[in-house]
Design a protein around this motif. Structure first.
Motif, PDB file in Angstrom:
ATOM      1  N   VAL A 270      48.256   8.049  21.126  1.00 49.83           N
ATOM      2  CA  VAL A 270      46.859   8.481  21.267  1.00 49.83           C
ATOM      3  C   VAL A 270      46.094   8.243  19.970  1.00 49.83           C
ATOM      4  O   VAL A 270      44.938   7.789  19.995  1.00 49.83           O
ATOM      5  N   ALA A 271      46.717   8.526  18.836  1.00 48.32           N
ATOM      6  CA  ALA A 271      46.054   8.299  17.551  1.00 48.32           C
ATOM      7  C   ALA A 271      45.673   6.831  17.392  1.00 48.32           C
ATOM      8  O   ALA A 271      44.565   6.500  16.934  1.00 48.32           O
ATOM      9  N   HIS A 272      46.563   5.928  17.772  1.00 47.82           N
ATOM     10  CA  HIS A 272      46.255   4.497  17.669  1.00 47.82           C
ATOM     11  C   HIS A 272      45.228   4.065  18.719  1.00 47.82           C
ATOM     12  O   HIS A 272      44.431   3.151  18.457  1.00 47.82           O
ATOM     13  N   ARG A 273      45.238   4.706  19.885  1.00 52.24           N
ATOM     14  CA  ARG A 273      44.202   4.404  20.883  1.00 52.24           C
ATOM     15  C   ARG A 273      42.826   4.703  20.297  1.00 52.24           C
ATOM     16  O   ARG A 273      41.868   3.951  20.509  1.00 52.24           O
ATOM     17  N   VAL A 274      42.732   5.802  19.569  1.00 52.27           N
ATOM     18  CA  VAL A 274      41.460   6.196  18.954  1.00 52.27           C
ATOM     19  C   VAL A 274      41.065   5.225  17.845  1.00 52.27           C
ATOM     20  O   VAL A 274      39.963   4.657  17.845  1.00 52.27           O
ATOM     21  N   ILE A 275      41.965   5.028  16.888  1.00 50.78           N
ATOM     22  CA  ILE A 275      41.639   4.251  15.685  1.00 50.78           C
ATOM     23  C   ILE A 275      41.259   2.807  16.017  1.00 50.78           C
ATOM     24  O   ILE A 275      40.265   2.282  15.499  1.00 50.78           O
ATOM     25  N   TRP A 276      42.020   2.144  16.899  1.00 47.24           N
ATOM     26  CA  TRP A 276      41.754   0.734  17.173  1.00 47.24           C
ATOM     27  C   TRP A 276      40.672   0.524  18.225  1.00 47.24           C
ATOM     28  O   TRP A 276      40.228  -0.596  18.448  1.00 47.24           O
ATOM     29  N   SER A 277      40.227   1.623  18.853  1.00 46.30           N
ATOM     30  CA  SER A 277      39.053   1.535  19.735  1.00 46.30           C
ATOM     31  C   SER A 277      37.769   1.514  18.911  1.00 46.30           C
ATOM     32  O   SER A 277      36.748   0.964  19.355  1.00 46.30           O
ATOM     33  N   LEU A 278      37.823   2.124  17.720  1.00 48.89           N
ATOM     34  CA  LEU A 278      36.621   2.241  16.889  1.00 48.89           C
ATOM     35  C   LEU A 278      35.990   0.896  16.543  1.00 48.89           C
ATOM     36  O   LEU A 278      34.783   0.710  16.764  1.00 48.89           O
ATOM     37  N   PRO A 279      36.739  -0.087  16.013  1.00 54.99           N
ATOM     38  CA  PRO A 279      36.090  -1.364  15.676  1.00 54.99           C
ATOM     39  C   PRO A 279      35.546  -2.100  16.900  1.00 54.99           C
ATOM     40  O   PRO A 279      34.525  -2.795  16.803  1.00 54.99           O
ATOM     41  N   ILE A 280      36.211  -1.951  18.047  1.00 51.91           N
ATOM     42  CA  ILE A 280      35.736  -2.621  19.262  1.00 51.91           C
ATOM     43  C   ILE A 280      34.401  -2.032  19.700  1.00 51.91           C
ATOM     44  O   ILE A 280      33.434  -2.753  19.977  1.00 51.91           O
ATOM     45  N   ALA A 281      34.330  -0.697  19.750  1.00 52.98           N
ATOM     46  CA  ALA A 281      33.099  -0.036  20.169  1.00 52.98           C
ATOM     47  C   ALA A 281      31.975  -0.291  19.166  1.00 52.98           C
ATOM     48  O   ALA A 281      30.824  -0.521  19.555  1.00 52.98           O
ATOM     49  N   ALA A 282      32.308  -0.271  17.875  1.00 52.24           N
ATOM     50  CA  ALA A 282      31.289  -0.495  16.842  1.00 52.24           C
ATOM     51  C   ALA A 282      30.747  -1.919  16.898  1.00 52.24           C
ATOM     52  O   ALA A 282      29.534  -2.146  16.783  1.00 52.24           O
ATOM     53  N   THR A 283      31.645  -2.892  17.075  1.00 48.73           N
ATOM     54  CA  THR A 283      31.219  -4.298  17.156  1.00 48.73           C
ATOM     55  C   THR A 283      30.265  -4.521  18.320  1.00 48.73           C
ATOM     56  O   THR A 283      29.256  -5.227  18.195  1.00 48.73           O
ATOM     57  N   LEU A 284      30.583  -3.894  19.467  1.00 51.41           N
ATOM     58  CA  LEU A 284      29.714  -4.037  20.644  1.00 51.41           C
ATOM     59  C   LEU A 284      28.316  -3.511  20.354  1.00 51.41           C
ATOM     60  O   LEU A 284      27.313  -4.166  20.681  1.00 51.41           O
ATOM     61  N   LEU A 285      28.222  -2.359  19.712  1.00 52.17           N
ATOM     62  CA  LEU A 285      26.902  -1.781  19.433  1.00 52.17           C
ATOM     63  C   LEU A 285      26.137  -2.583  18.396  1.00 52.17           C
ATOM     64  O   LEU A 285      24.917  -2.695  18.476  1.00 52.17           O
ATOM     65  N   ILE A 286      26.855  -3.160  17.437  1.00 54.45           N
ATOM     66  CA  ILE A 286      26.191  -4.007  16.443  1.00 54.45           C
ATOM     67  C   ILE A 286      25.602  -5.241  17.126  1.00 54.45           C
ATOM     68  O   ILE A 286      24.464  -5.638  16.852  1.00 54.45           O
ATOM     69  N   ILE A 287      26.369  -5.828  18.032  1.00 50.34           N
ATOM     70  CA  ILE A 287      25.891  -7.000  18.778  1.00 50.34           C
ATOM     71  C   ILE A 287      24.662  -6.640  19.614  1.00 50.34           C
ATOM     72  O   ILE A 287      23.694  -7.399  19.698  1.00 50.34           O
ATOM     73  N   LEU A 288      24.706  -5.443  20.228  1.00 50.20           N
ATOM     74  CA  LEU A 288      23.596  -5.004  21.077  1.00 50.20           C
ATOM     75  C   LEU A 288      22.417  -4.459  20.268  1.00 50.20           C
ATOM     76  O   LEU A 288      21.336  -4.230  20.810  1.00 50.20           O
ATOM     77  N   GLY A 289      22.635  -4.246  18.968  1.00 51.04           N
ATOM     78  CA  GLY A 289      21.567  -3.731  18.119  1.00 51.04           C
ATOM     79  C   GLY A 289      21.200  -2.295  18.413  1.00 51.04           C
ATOM     80  O   GLY A 289      20.027  -1.914  18.317  1.00 51.04           O
ATOM     81  N   ARG A 290      22.191  -1.483  18.750  1.00 50.84           N
ATOM     82  CA  ARG A 290      21.902  -0.092  19.126  1.00 50.84           C
ATOM     83  C   ARG A 290      22.583   0.926  18.213  1.00 50.84           C
ATOM     84  O   ARG A 290      22.838   2.056  18.608  1.00 50.84           O
ATOM     85  N   THR A 291      22.845   0.545  16.991  1.00 55.29           N
ATOM     86  CA  THR A 291      23.517   1.465  16.075  1.00 55.29           C
ATOM     87  C   THR A 291      22.621   2.612  15.632  1.00 55.29           C
ATOM     88  O   THR A 291      23.103   3.653  15.182  1.00 55.29           O
ATOM     89  N   GLY A 292      21.311   2.431  15.770  1.00 53.58           N
ATOM     90  CA  GLY A 292      20.381   3.494  15.368  1.00 53.58           C
ATOM     91  C   GLY A 292      20.598   4.771  16.153  1.00 53.58           C
ATOM     92  O   GLY A 292      20.388   5.882  15.627  1.00 53.58           O
TER      93      GLY A 292
END
Length: 303
Positions: free
Chosen positions: A40-62
């Motif tokens: 579960v800890a690794h599910r959390v940690i390695w999901s973070l860059p995927i979710a962050a990258t998607l939002l950066i691409i979509l321009g919705r980090t604000g």
């Protein structure tokens, strides 16, 4: 509150997510030699860059900045983060310890639990078929409890945590992708702290096989959940409940035919009762949809 209606995009997102979740036990079974908390800890940690990258691409980090500085939104994010992490923990344990059928049972009951939540918390009215479906599901749990001498706690934990997660997610005042990133951001510090506490006893970097499997946890976790998060915002709670039949059916088939878990005794009575309950509820939903379409047609035809 989001508009309470179904959309084609929501249907496509939800179908895709549930099929991916249906195959997930095959991946999780490969991690049986690793403690569930570490997975579960690794599910959390390695999901973070995927979710962050998607939002950066979509321009919705604000939106994340807003969520982190708005106490109400942050509190709701903590609630959904807690619910999903508990659900992941029970799910990983069930699959890796030979209880895939218990996981299937939990997710079979979950649509009916969503109906119950809709009635109690959202004021949705239940007809006789829906009430009969709930009664059958309750009776099935009683049968399993009587045979085992204890409640099917794994199944109950799964449908309770996921049912409330779906409800809370629908009410979270932030976009679905932002909501998931917020959740993993909240969960990442305790996940990292746990892995640091494990130290050399952890499995990450212990072997190439384990390392790649744990890294892959991010993909198999984030992708379907992000897809589901988009679908949940675009579908009614009752529609989501029906679509949830897909994943537990796949988990059930994998549990019986791939993992060779025993299917007999009370399970041969309880599972068919749950299936009948789901059929009854589906009929009720279809009738309600038909009636709603007829009413909309009459309203549109009125000058």
């Amino acid at each position: 509150m989001p508009e309470n209606r179904d959309t084609p995009q929501g249907l496509a997102f939800a179908l895709t997510a549930y099929v991916l979740w249906g195959f997930l036990p095959l991946y999780m079974k490969l991690l049986s030699h690793i403690p569930p908390a570490e997975v579960v800890a690794h599910r959390v940690i390695w999901s973070l860059p995927i979710a962050a990258t998607l939002l950066i691409i979509l321009g919705r980090t604000g939106d994340i900045k807003t969520a982190l500085t708005t106490p109400k939104m942050l509190a709701m994010g903590c609630v959904t983060a807690a619910l999903i992490s508990i659900n992941w923990g029970f799910y990983v344990w069930a699959i890796t310890s030979g209880h895939a059928l218990d996981a299937a049972l939990g997710y079979y009951i979950n649509p009916l639990f969503s109906v119950f939540l809709g009635a109690v918390l959202l004021g949705e009215r239940l007809n006789k078929l829906q009430l009969a479906a709930l009664a059958l599901a309750f009776a099935a749990v009683v049968i399993l409890t009587l045979e085992a001498g204890k409640l099917p706690w794994v199944a109950i934990a799964l449908f309770v945590t996921w049912g409330f997660y779906a409800l809370a997610k629908k009410s979270l005042p932030i976009g679905p992708n932002q909501g998931f990133l917020l959740e993993v951001m909240i969960l990442t510090p305790p996940a990292i702290a746990y892995l640091i506490w494990l130290g050399p006893t952890g499995n990450f970097l212990g072997s190439a096989y384990d390392t790649w499997l744990l890294l892959g946890c991010g993909v198999v976790t984030a992708v379907p959940l992000l897809i589901y998060a988009n679908g949940a915002k675009l579908l009614r709670l009752s529609t989501i409940a029906i679509l949830q039949y897909i994943a537990p059916t796949m988990i059930f088939l994998i549990g019986v035919f791939v993992f060779k878990e025993p299917f007999g005794g009370a399970r041969m009575v309880a599972f068919p009762m749950i299936w009948i309950a789901l059929v009854l509820y589906s009929i009720a939903i279809l009738r309600n949809m038909r009636a709603a379409r007829k009413l909309a047609g009459k309203t549109a035809a009125t000058p």
